[in-house]
Design a protein around this motif. Structure first.
Motif, short mmCIF file in Angstrom:
data_model
loop_
_atom_site.label_atom_id
_atom_site.label_comp_id
_atom_site.label_asym_id
_atom_site.label_seq_id
_atom_site.Cartn_x
_atom_site.Cartn_y
_atom_site.Cartn_z
N VAL A 137 0.83 -1.20 0.00
CA VAL A 137 0.00 0.00 0.00
C VAL A 137 0.87 1.25 0.00
O VAL A 137 0.68 2.16 -0.82
CB VAL A 137 -0.96 -0.01 1.21
CG1 VAL A 137 -1.73 1.31 1.27
CG2 VAL A 137 -1.93 -1.17 1.12
N SER A 138 1.84 1.33 0.92
CA SER A 138 2.71 2.50 0.97
C SER A 138 3.56 2.61 -0.29
O SER A 138 3.85 3.71 -0.76
CB SER A 138 3.60 2.44 2.22
OG SER A 138 4.34 1.24 2.25
N MET A 139 3.95 1.46 -0.86
CA MET A 139 4.72 1.49 -2.10
C MET A 139 3.89 2.06 -3.24
O MET A 139 4.36 2.94 -3.99
CB MET A 139 5.21 0.09 -2.47
CG MET A 139 5.98 0.04 -3.79
SD MET A 139 6.48 -1.63 -4.25
CE MET A 139 7.72 -1.95 -3.00
N PHE A 140 2.65 1.60 -3.37
CA PHE A 140 1.80 2.10 -4.46
C PHE A 140 1.49 3.58 -4.29
O PHE A 140 1.51 4.34 -5.26
CB PHE A 140 0.50 1.29 -4.52
CG PHE A 140 -0.43 1.74 -5.60
CD1 PHE A 140 -0.15 1.46 -6.93
CD2 PHE A 140 -1.58 2.45 -5.31
CE1 PHE A 140 -1.00 1.88 -7.94
CE2 PHE A 140 -2.43 2.88 -6.31
CZ PHE A 140 -2.14 2.59 -7.64
N LEU A 141 1.23 4.02 -3.06
CA LEU A 141 0.97 5.43 -2.83
C LEU A 141 2.19 6.28 -3.19
O LEU A 141 2.07 7.35 -3.77
CB LEU A 141 0.58 5.65 -1.37
CG LEU A 141 -0.80 5.13 -0.96
CD1 LEU A 141 -1.03 5.34 0.53
CD2 LEU A 141 -1.90 5.82 -1.75
N GLY A 142 3.38 5.79 -2.84
CA GLY A 142 4.60 6.51 -3.19
C GLY A 142 4.80 6.59 -4.69
O GLY A 142 5.17 7.64 -5.23
N LEU A 143 4.55 5.47 -5.40
CA LEU A 143 4.71 5.46 -6.86
C LEU A 143 3.72 6.41 -7.53
O LEU A 143 4.08 7.12 -8.49
CB LEU A 143 4.52 4.04 -7.39
CG LEU A 143 5.63 3.04 -7.06
CD1 LEU A 143 5.22 1.63 -7.46
CD2 LEU A 143 6.93 3.42 -7.73
N GLU A 144 2.50 6.44 -7.05
CA GLU A 144 1.52 7.36 -7.64
C GLU A 144 1.83 8.81 -7.30
O GLU A 144 1.53 9.72 -8.08
CB GLU A 144 0.11 6.99 -7.16
CG GLU A 144 -0.41 5.69 -7.73
CD GLU A 144 -0.38 5.68 -9.25
OE1 GLU A 144 -1.06 6.50 -9.87
OE2 GLU A 144 0.35 4.83 -9.81
N LEU A 145 2.46 9.02 -6.14
CA LEU A 145 2.86 10.38 -5.77
C LEU A 145 4.02 10.85 -6.65
O LEU A 145 4.27 12.05 -6.75
CB LEU A 145 3.27 10.42 -4.30
CG LEU A 145 3.26 11.78 -3.60
CD1 LEU A 145 1.90 12.44 -3.70
CD2 LEU A 145 3.68 11.63 -2.14
N VAL A 146 4.72 9.92 -7.28
CA VAL A 146 5.71 10.29 -8.30
C VAL A 146 5.02 10.56 -9.63
O VAL A 146 5.33 11.53 -10.33
CB VAL A 146 6.76 9.17 -8.46
CG1 VAL A 146 7.70 9.48 -9.62
CG2 VAL A 146 7.56 8.99 -7.18
N SER A 147 4.05 9.72 -9.99
CA SER A 147 3.45 9.78 -11.33
C SER A 147 2.57 11.02 -11.52
O SER A 147 2.67 11.70 -12.54
CB SER A 147 2.61 8.53 -11.58
OG SER A 147 3.42 7.38 -11.60
N ILE A 148 1.71 11.31 -10.57
CA ILE A 148 0.72 12.38 -10.77
C ILE A 148 1.38 13.74 -10.97
O ILE A 148 1.02 14.48 -11.91
CB ILE A 148 -0.30 12.39 -9.62
CG1 ILE A 148 -1.12 11.09 -9.66
CG2 ILE A 148 -1.23 13.59 -9.72
CD1 ILE A 148 -2.04 10.90 -8.48
N PRO A 149 2.35 14.16 -10.13
CA PRO A 149 3.04 15.43 -10.43
C PRO A 149 3.80 15.41 -11.75
O PRO A 149 3.95 16.45 -12.40
CB PRO A 149 3.99 15.61 -9.25
CG PRO A 149 3.43 14.78 -8.16
CD PRO A 149 2.81 13.61 -8.84
N THR A 150 4.25 14.21 -12.16
CA THR A 150 4.95 14.11 -13.44
C THR A 150 4.02 14.44 -14.60
O THR A 150 4.42 15.10 -15.57
CB THR A 150 5.54 12.70 -13.63
OG1 THR A 150 6.40 12.41 -12.54
CG2 THR A 150 6.35 12.62 -14.92
N TYR A 151 2.76 13.99 -14.54
CA TYR A 151 1.80 14.35 -15.58
C TYR A 151 1.67 15.87 -15.68
O TYR A 151 1.63 16.44 -16.78
CB TYR A 151 0.40 13.77 -15.27
CG TYR A 151 0.34 12.29 -15.00
CD1 TYR A 151 1.23 11.41 -15.59
CD2 TYR A 151 -0.63 11.78 -14.15
CE1 TYR A 151 1.16 10.06 -15.33
CE2 TYR A 151 -0.72 10.42 -13.89
CZ TYR A 151 0.19 9.56 -14.48
OH TYR A 151 0.10 8.22 -14.23
N ILE A 152 1.57 16.51 -14.52
CA ILE A 152 1.40 17.97 -14.51
C ILE A 152 2.63 18.66 -15.09
O ILE A 152 2.52 19.58 -15.91
CB ILE A 152 1.13 18.46 -13.07
CG1 ILE A 152 -0.15 17.81 -12.53
CG2 ILE A 152 1.02 19.98 -13.02
CD1 ILE A 152 -0.41 18.07 -11.07
#
Length: 389
Positions: A137-152
């Motif tokens: 869970v913490s791994m997936f949240l961390g990975l998405e916290l990398v991805s979403i700002p990258t889209y922006i």
């Protein structure tokens, strides 16, 4: 250790990341508060936002080395595990973040400075969270916290057709890769009855097919982030369609996040013979394909950005090969972090030199554009040569 002690210890260990998250949020909020009242020119705004972001990063470093954190004998706090790998991931991220902030000083999009630096700080906070993850869970949240700002970031650094295409490709393929990862996570949870990585790695010895399938799907999801074949084909278009600084960030930050996630997920020396017979051949085949495809296709390029994209693909193959050796020998992943540090110096240094050339009005899109560059930009040419060598 009770819940209150675990929470205090976790917050203490994650203090640098919390500082960066708060700093990134405040930087983005600054645009809302200052848009209507700002009277300074764009040069002053660039200095203010870049200097503020640099202060946030320095504060995070100070928080790590001066404020300290509670000493936990095991380092395992449930959702997180703070060990040498977590500290190495944090150091790699901070070094890369420092270089990227300095690179962005004159290249950040002038109309979106607050959003740019805010998203960059959030990404720098997310990668160490992935590096310390001890739970899916913490791994997936961390990975998405990398991805979403990258889209922006991809969407704001270039607003032309090529920038929009690069953003859309990365967004769709990243979402596709996240689906692979989540499907693999669901199988692992269904087999083990827990999302804790320590429990999952202890279950490798049972060697069931469902366990191997879950691992393969999760590895497929992470392969996108490290640009491993066959999940690499977005990289050349994204590198070409974005800014020089953002191309440098894309070549380094997701790769660090992906490899530290792989190290956390699989570990070293924990695979059973049954799981090894499935996972290791897949990783070896992926490494071979990635090295060959990256190097062969790089030879056919005359665009510098696309050549560096395929270079990034090839380096992923080398790192995957090392990762397999570490798994088989139960060795420390320190050599991979050393390689990533050298890769950061090479790749970010090269893109910094290309950015200097473009900031001075020169062209650096094609290899032929560098002809005679030493007479026009000697310092950038020397730096470019050193980075390539």
């Amino acid at each position: 250790m009770d819940l209150i002690q675990i929470t205090k210890a976790t917050v203490g260990h994650l203090t640098p990341e919390i500082v960066l998250l708060i700093g990134g949020t405040l930087v983005m909020c600054a645009s809302v508060l200052t848009t209507k009242t700002a009277r300074e020119n764009i040069h002053t705004q660039r200095n203010n936002y870049a200097f503020g972001s640099l202060l946030c990063l320095i504060a995070a470093v100070i928080a790590r080395y001066w404020l300290g954190a509670p000493n936990i004998a095991s380092g395992d706090l449930g959702l997180f595990r703070f060990d040498a790998s977590a500290l190495a991931a944090e150091r790699l991220t901070f070094i890369g973040g420092l270089i990227l902030i300095l690179m962005s000083w004159s290249t950040a999009p002038k109309g979106r400075l607050a959003e740019y630096y805010g998203c960059l700080l959030i990404i720098l906070a997310a990668i160490p969270i992935v590096g310390a993850a001890n739970d899916l869970v913490s791994m997936f949240l961390g990975l998405e916290l990398v991805s979403i700002p990258t889209y922006i970031l991809l969407g704001i650094v270039k607003t032309d057709n090529s920038g929009a295409e690069a953003t859309l490709k990365y967004f769709l393929l990243s979402a596709f890769a996240s689906c692979f990862f989540l499907l693999g996570v669901s199988y692992l949870y269904g087999f083990c009855g827990s999302t804790n990585l320590s429990v999952i790695q202890a279950s490798f010895g049972e060697g069931k097919r469902l366990m191997a399938l879950g691992m393969l799907l999760a590895i497929c999801g992470l392969s996108f982030r490290i640009t491993a074949v066959p999940f690499h084909f977005y990289a050349p278009d994204v590198f070409e369609g974005t800014s020089v600084t953002m191309a440098g960030a894309m070549s380094y930050l997701p790769k660090v996040a992906g490899f530290v996630a792989l190290i956390r997920l699989i570990g070293a020396g924990t695979l059973s013979s049954g799981a090894s017979s499935v996972v290791i051949p897949v990783l070896l085949g992926c490494a071979a394909l990635t090295m060959c495809v990256g190097n062969v296709l790089a030879l056919a390029q005359n665009n510098l950005r696309r050549m560096m994209a395929y270079s990034s693909v090839a380096h992923t193959g080398y790192l995957l090969l090392a990762f397999v050796a570490l798994i088989r020998q139960d060795a420390s992943p320190g050599v991979m972090f050393s390689y990533l540090a050298a890769y950061a110096a090479m790749t970010l240094g090269l893109f910094a030199c290309l950015g200097e050339i473009e900031a001075a009005g020169g062209k650096s899109h094609l290899i032929g554009d560098l002809a005679g560059m030493f007479q026009r930009r000697p310092a950038a040419s020397i730096g470019l040569t050193v980075a390539l060598v």
